[in-house]
Design an enzyme around this catalytic site. Structure first.
Site, PDB file in Angstrom:
ATOM      1  CE  LYS A 114       0.878   1.318   4.473  1.00  0.00           C
ATOM      2  NZ  LYS A 114       1.726   2.431   4.813  1.00  0.00           N
ATOM      3  CG  ASP A 157      -0.639  -0.447   8.579  1.00  0.00           C
ATOM      4  OD1 ASP A 157      -1.517   0.317   9.027  1.00  0.00           O
ATOM      5  OD2 ASP A 157       0.483  -0.072   8.215  1.00  0.00           O
TER       6      ASP A 157
HETATM    7  P1  ATP Z   1       4.665  -0.468   7.633  1.00  0.00           P
HETATM    8  O1  ATP Z   1       4.317   0.266   6.377  1.00  0.00           O
HETATM    9  O2  ATP Z   1       3.515  -1.295   8.177  1.00  0.00           O
HETATM   10  O3  ATP Z   1       5.338   0.370   8.646  1.00  0.00           O
HETATM   11  P2  ATP Z   1       7.137  -1.419   6.705  1.00  0.00           P
HETATM   12  O4  ATP Z   1       7.112  -1.434   5.217  1.00  0.00           O
HETATM   13  O5  ATP Z   1       7.758  -0.223   7.321  1.00  0.00           O
HETATM   14  O6  ATP Z   1       5.692  -1.613   7.231  1.00  0.00           O
HETATM   15  P3  ATP Z   1       7.902  -4.179   6.806  1.00  0.00           P
HETATM   16  O7  ATP Z   1       8.530  -4.332   5.472  1.00  0.00           O
HETATM   17  O8  ATP Z   1       6.545  -4.709   6.982  1.00  0.00           O
HETATM   18  O9  ATP Z   1       7.951  -2.646   7.249  1.00  0.00           O
HETATM   19  O10 ATP Z   1       8.836  -4.887   7.879  1.00  0.00           O
HETATM   20  C1  ATP Z   1       9.621  -4.262   8.837  1.00  0.00           C
HETATM   21  C2  ATP Z   1      10.430  -5.319   9.628  1.00  0.00           C
HETATM   22  O11 ATP Z   1       9.613  -6.455   9.955  1.00  0.00           O
HETATM   23  C3  ATP Z   1      11.595  -5.842   8.820  1.00  0.00           C
HETATM   24  O12 ATP Z   1      12.769  -5.277   9.309  1.00  0.00           O
HETATM   25  C4  ATP Z   1      11.573  -7.345   8.981  1.00  0.00           C
HETATM   26  O13 ATP Z   1      12.717  -7.857   9.638  1.00  0.00           O
HETATM   27  C5  ATP Z   1      10.345  -7.679   9.803  1.00  0.00           C
HETATM   28  N1  ATP Z   1       9.486  -8.668   9.098  1.00  0.00           N
HETATM   29  C6  ATP Z   1       8.884  -9.713   9.637  1.00  0.00           C
HETATM   30  N2  ATP Z   1       8.156 -10.399   8.745  1.00  0.00           N
HETATM   31  C7  ATP Z   1       8.286  -9.753   7.576  1.00  0.00           C
HETATM   32  C8  ATP Z   1       7.768  -9.984   6.271  1.00  0.00           C
HETATM   33  N3  ATP Z   1       6.972 -11.029   5.989  1.00  0.00           N
HETATM   34  N4  ATP Z   1       8.080  -9.102   5.307  1.00  0.00           N
HETATM   35  C9  ATP Z   1       8.865  -8.026   5.598  1.00  0.00           C
HETATM   36  N5  ATP Z   1       9.395  -7.784   6.796  1.00  0.00           N
HETATM   37  C10 ATP Z   1       9.117  -8.633   7.791  1.00  0.00           C
END
Ligand code: ATP
Length: 290
Positions: free
Chosen positions: A8, A134
């Site tokens: 998203k 989320d």
């Molecule tokens: P948000 O937009 O909800 O803040 P984000 O994009 O900032 O999400 P993610 O990519 O969801 O962050 O992941 C952040 C951390 O979560 C990563 O550093 C990773 O180690 C851990 N993690 C655990 N499971 C997953 C997964 N399936 N995909 C990505 N990261 C994951």
């Protein structure tokens, strides 16, 4: 069972206040985009959950959100069989695109279907929020207003189709760090979230673009100047508007013309400001659950 888990962007992100318990109350306009991870779920006769992924630095144990999602449902319903999850990751990680949350959402939907648990979308969303704020939105998908800590969702009509460039610079940002460093009560500017929701309802792309705003830029973009550099670069190349998504550092830019977007996409790939660059669009998933 093969599933696509979409990422998203936030067309608008406002923080209303910091609650006593440390959580922030937000008002966000969420939009699913075409960038997706692929998940292969395979039932096993022996019990236990195994996780494999194409990204070497992601955890494959209970720290992966897909593991947490599978465990949550399989324990509650005392599923005796096991599950293997292969995660083919394409959504930038730690980027503000809810990559982990959408993977977890896909697993909740997949496990519910695979083991015939009979949970409704609403029941899956109630469980999803235990994994992450989320996750309920990632089960619902499409265009939505998200309030509370992200779990109060109001669906909006699909946003006008348009080309979108998504660019992640070579830095990773922790959501926790950004919220901890946000001065929620001293924000001088609040994006017009209600106005944007109205513009979406009218099918008014310019009205949406005029209201793009994300208060978390005050933290992330101040710390990492490359975010404003990418935005300026894309604006110079014909974007209608550009913004950081979520807690960043991913930037997205909205175009109204495919050719202009393609040219900007090629230029951005070659200039070295971002490590991952995508040319995508809004993804409207309809009512179907994955
Ligand atoms: P948000 O937009 O909800 O803040 P984000 O994009 O900032 O999400 P993610 O990519 O969801 O962050 O992941 C952040 C951390 O979560 C990563 O550093 C990773 O180690 C851990 N993690 C655990 N499971 C997953 C997964 N399936 N995909 C990505 N990261 C994951």
């Amino acid at each position: 069972m093969r599933m696509k888990a979409y990422g998203k962007i936030n067309l608008g992100l406002d923080v209303v206040r910091r609650r006593e318990d440390g959580y922030h109350e937000v008002r966000m306009i969420m939009q699913t985009v075409g960038i997706h991870d692929r998940l292969d779920l395979t039932e096993k006769d022996e019990p236990g959950i195994t996780v494999r992924t194409n990204v070497s630095f992601l955890p494959c144990d209970e720290n992966n959100l897909v593991y947490k999602a599978a465990k949550l449902l399989m324990e509650e319903f005392d599923v005796k069989k096991g599950l293997d999850i292969y995660l083919d990751k394409h959504i930038p990680v730690a980027a503000g695109m809810a990559g982990g949350s959408t993977d977890a959402a896909a697993v909740l939907v997949g496990v519910n279907r695979m083991f015939s648990l009979g949970l409704s979308q609403k029941e899956l969303m109630e469980r999803g929020v235990k994994i992450g704020a989320d996750v309920p939105y990632c089960i619902m998908r499409g265009t939505a207003l998200s309030e509370g800590i992200g779990e109060i969702l109001t669906p909006l009509p699909p946003m006008v189709e348009c080309p979108i460039i998504v660019a992640k610079p070579a830095i990773s940002v922790s959501t926790k760090f950004v919220y901890e460093n946000l001065h929620a009560n001293e924000l001088e500017y609040h994006p017009d979230i209600d106005g944007m929701a109205e513009a979406i309802k009218r099918g008014d792309l310019k009205g949406v673009v005029d209201r793009l705003g994300n208060v978390l830029e005050t933290v992330t973009a101040t710390k990492y100047p490359v975010i404003e550099e990418i935005k300026a670069y894309l604006m110079e190349r014909g974007a209608l508007g550009a913004l950081m998504s979520g807690s960043g550092p991913t930037v997205f830019a909205i175009f109204d013309n495919e050719e202009t977007a393609e040219k900007a996409f090629e230029d951005l790939k070659n200039v070295g400001l971002a490590r991952q660059v995508f040319l995508t669009g809004v993804k409207n998933c309809g009512k179907r659950l994955f």
